[in-house]
Design a protein around this motif. Structure first.
Motif, PDB file in Angstrom:
ATOM      1  N   ARG A   1      37.234  36.045  38.812  1.00 48.24           N
ATOM      2  CA  ARG A   1      38.563  35.536  39.186  1.00 48.24           C
ATOM      3  C   ARG A   1      39.666  36.517  38.819  1.00 48.24           C
ATOM      4  O   ARG A   1      40.649  36.650  39.563  1.00 48.24           O
ATOM      5  CB  ARG A   1      38.813  34.180  38.524  1.00 48.24           C
ATOM      6  N   MET A   2      39.532  37.202  37.689  1.00 51.22           N
ATOM      7  CA  MET A   2      40.578  38.140  37.280  1.00 51.22           C
ATOM      8  C   MET A   2      40.474  39.467  38.036  1.00 51.22           C
ATOM      9  O   MET A   2      41.360  40.315  37.922  1.00 51.22           O
ATOM     10  CB  MET A   2      40.536  38.374  35.771  1.00 51.22           C
ATOM     11  N   GLY A   3      39.385  39.637  38.806  1.00 49.04           N
ATOM     12  CA  GLY A   3      39.237  40.859  39.594  1.00 49.04           C
ATOM     13  C   GLY A   3      38.684  42.026  38.816  1.00 49.04           C
ATOM     14  O   GLY A   3      38.917  43.187  39.158  1.00 49.04           O
ATOM     15  N   ALA A   4      37.904  41.758  37.754  1.00 49.24           N
ATOM     16  CA  ALA A   4      37.327  42.842  36.960  1.00 49.24           C
ATOM     17  C   ALA A   4      36.201  43.546  37.687  1.00 49.24           C
ATOM     18  O   ALA A   4      35.905  44.716  37.415  1.00 49.24           O
ATOM     19  CB  ALA A   4      36.822  42.297  35.625  1.00 49.24           C
ATOM     20  N   TYR A   5      35.551  42.839  38.632  1.00 53.17           N
ATOM     21  CA  TYR A   5      34.447  43.379  39.423  1.00 53.17           C
ATOM     22  C   TYR A   5      34.218  42.459  40.608  1.00 53.17           C
ATOM     23  O   TYR A   5      34.508  41.253  40.533  1.00 53.17           O
ATOM     24  CB  TYR A   5      33.170  43.488  38.582  1.00 53.17           C
ATOM     25  N   PRO A   6      33.709  42.984  41.720  1.00 57.88           N
ATOM     26  CA  PRO A   6      33.361  42.109  42.847  1.00 57.88           C
ATOM     27  C   PRO A   6      32.187  41.190  42.518  1.00 57.88           C
ATOM     28  O   PRO A   6      32.150  40.037  42.937  1.00 57.88           O
ATOM     29  CB  PRO A   6      32.996  43.085  43.969  1.00 57.88           C
ATOM     30  N   GLY A   7      31.206  41.729  41.807  1.00 55.44           N
ATOM     31  CA  GLY A   7      30.028  40.959  41.454  1.00 55.44           C
ATOM     32  C   GLY A   7      29.308  41.590  40.286  1.00 55.44           C
ATOM     33  O   GLY A   7      29.620  42.715  39.877  1.00 55.44           O
ATOM     34  N   CYS A   8      28.351  40.856  39.730  1.00 54.80           N
ATOM     35  CA  CYS A   8      27.624  41.391  38.583  1.00 54.80           C
ATOM     36  C   CYS A   8      26.261  40.715  38.458  1.00 54.80           C
ATOM     37  O   CYS A   8      25.996  39.680  39.082  1.00 54.80           O
ATOM     38  CB  CYS A   8      28.418  41.199  37.285  1.00 54.80           C
ATOM     39  N   GLN A   9      25.402  41.323  37.657  1.00 53.73           N
ATOM     40  CA  GLN A   9      24.116  40.755  37.253  1.00 53.73           C
ATOM     41  C   GLN A   9      24.058  40.772  35.726  1.00 53.73           C
ATOM     42  O   GLN A   9      24.526  41.724  35.092  1.00 53.73           O
ATOM     43  CB  GLN A   9      22.946  41.586  37.780  1.00 53.73           C
ATOM     44  N   ILE A  10      23.462  39.714  35.164  1.00 59.23           N
ATOM     45  CA  ILE A  10      23.241  39.651  33.724  1.00 59.23           C
ATOM     46  C   ILE A  10      21.793  39.239  33.500  1.00 59.23           C
ATOM     47  O   ILE A  10      21.317  38.271  34.098  1.00 59.23           O
ATOM     48  CB  ILE A  10      24.185  38.650  33.036  1.00 59.23           C
ATOM     49  N   PHE A  11      21.110  39.989  32.661  1.00 57.26           N
ATOM     50  CA  PHE A  11      19.686  39.741  32.411  1.00 57.26           C
ATOM     51  C   PHE A  11      19.431  39.920  30.925  1.00 57.26           C
ATOM     52  O   PHE A  11      19.963  40.848  30.304  1.00 57.26           O
ATOM     53  CB  PHE A  11      18.839  40.721  33.209  1.00 57.26           C
TER      54      PHE A  11
END
Length: 468
Positions: free
Chosen positions: A64-74
């Motif tokens: 929402r804050m625009g830090a990244y378009p998308g991400c993965q967490i594993f």
């Protein structure tokens, strides 16, 4: 790691995965495999589901804050998957787009390459006594003889204590200096300029030298510079000329430099007789089943399965999707010791888990235990680096506050990281493309989102005391 754990890590859908709710875009070279979800191990009972949900909330706040378009967490704890989720879009800030990211999406890992490819390759050669940590560079690269560079040791390169500058803009040698007016790079905004990193602005109105760059692949221009441009392999010789003439400081205190890992790449290739990508594929990735790639487009991976790293309006004039973001790595055709590796979080986690298991995988020794310990426990200036790996700091730094002092791993410029914590038998991986569409987006670092997410994982495990 037992068989069930290996299948869970390599292929399974974890209890937190959102991928079933969206259509997966899977590279042709990574076929989708049907999984019996009921056969997979459940998460350890001591983990707090409520606290794990706080990771979801923070990842979505980053969108929402625009830090990244998308991400993965594993994340893996004691060899079991405890977190595996993908958030947001590949291309649209705010996280809502027609191309959602998923657990199979490949990201440009940037400098994570140093710790996930180049350093393990050195581990193998050191374990075989083909490379010695205290040997000077001239031992392996005779052309450095008679220079201060030649006296820099392999150990100093790995610890970033070589006295070398942070980097060189090698790409300027690709450009016809008569094709543009004024300076190519300026340090204040100007009409028609493209913002680069920090206060730098670039003049995109230039022409490449035909000697080095072409729009079509040929025998002369055989390597991919970007999706629509090709570079001559012999440009590497020009890069080495500039390295041989670089100023080497007598001050050997810590200074991070990509040049260290360019030189380590040269050592690996000279000693092994193989290119870096071939060496790590054969000796590291294939034995553990890790689908990690240099130059993924050359391996049949579709661009649509890869999160774009940058809309490069200065140097390459196109969106970088499947071709490396780092300019130095691009000058080497995408295979470099400092950057160039692509992969998903779950695939990168396999290398991290291998290191956590001190080089063993499915009962086989990939890297000798003593070598893994040597590289991960040897500390450099101020204790902030191991051999090829980054380390926690007393305050701030690249990791969360709850990571133990034994933790090691690396950050990547594009918004990536992996951390191995032997104290808690934990692997944490975060991947994003925070640099898309622009490298000017530094919210991920300013808000320390990677570190906060890592700390939330520790809290879900019941760990609340910061390291001493």
């Amino acid at each position: 790691m037992n068989y069930r754990s290996f299948i869970f890590l390599a292929l399974g859908l974890s209890f937190t995965s959102r991928s079933s709710a969206q259509e997966l875009v899977i590279p042709d070279s990574l076929p989708q495999i049907q999984i019996d979800v009921d056969s997979l191990s459940a998460r350890p009972l001591e983990l707090s589901a409520r606290r794990l949900e706080r990771i979801d909330s923070l990842a979505e706040a980053g969108l929402r804050m625009g830090a990244y378009p998308g991400c993965q967490i594993f994340a893996l704890h004691e060899g079991q998957v405890i977190y595996d989720r993908a958030f947001g879009s590949m291309t649209k800030l705010g996280g809502k787009g027609e191309d959602p990211t998923n657990i199979y999406t490949l990201y440009d890992l940037a400098s994570v390459t140093k710790a996930a490819a180049t350093t393990p390759a050195l581990m193998l050669l050191v374990s075989e006594r083909k490379v010695k940590l205290n040997a000077p560079l001239l031992t392996y690269l005779p052309e450095t003889g008679g220079t201060l560079l030649g006296m820099v040791t392999v150990r100093q390169l790995l610890l970033h204590q070589s006295g070398l500058p942070a980097g060189i803009n090698f790409y300027t040698d690709l450009i016809d200096t008569a094709s543009y007016e004024g300076a190519l790079i300026r340090y204040k905004a100007f009409s028609g300029g493209v913002p680069l990193v920090g206060k730098a602005w670039g003049n995109p109105n230039f022409r490449f030298l035909d000697e080095y760059i072409a729009m079509k692949r040929s025998e002369k221009h055989a390597l991919r510079f970007s999706r629509n441009k090709y570079i001559a392999p012999d440009f590497k010789e020009r890069m080495m000329e500039r390295l041989l003439n670089v100023r080497v400081s007598s001050n050997k205190s810590y200074r991070y430099s990509d040049l260290n890992f360019l030189l380590l790449q040269q050592i690996i290739e000279r000693v092994s007789g193989q290119s870096l990508d071939s060496f790590v594929e054969e000796r590291l990735f294939r034995p553990i089943g890790a689908r990690l790639y240099y130059c993924p487009l050359e391996h049949g991976v579709k661009a649509e399965a890869i999160a774009p790293a940058q809309d490069d309006r200065f140097l390459r004039g196109e969106v970088l999707r499947g071709t490396v973001d780092d300019e130095t790595a691009a000058c080497l055709g995408g295979v470099s010791g400092n950057a160039g590796l692509f992969g998903s979080a779950r695939e990168l986690a396999k290398v991290a888990q291998l290191l956590l298991q001190e080089g063993k995988w499915e009962g086989k020794t990939i890297i000798p235990e003593r070598t893994v310990r040597l590289f991960t426990e040897t500390l450099g200036d101020g204790g902030i680096r191991a051999l090829g790996f980054d380390k926690p700091r007393r305050s701030g730094g690249p990791t969360g506050a709850l990571a133990s002092s034994r933790t090691y791993g690396h950050l990547g410029f594009t918004g990536t990281c992996f951390w191995v914590d032997p104290e808690y038998d934990l692997v944490f991986v975060f991947l994003s493309n925070r640099t898309y569409p622009s490298r000017q987006n530094t919210l991920l670092m300013r808000e320390r989102l990677r570190q906060q997410l890592q700390d939330l994982l520790y809290e879900a495990m019941g760990i609340f005391s910061p390291r001493e």
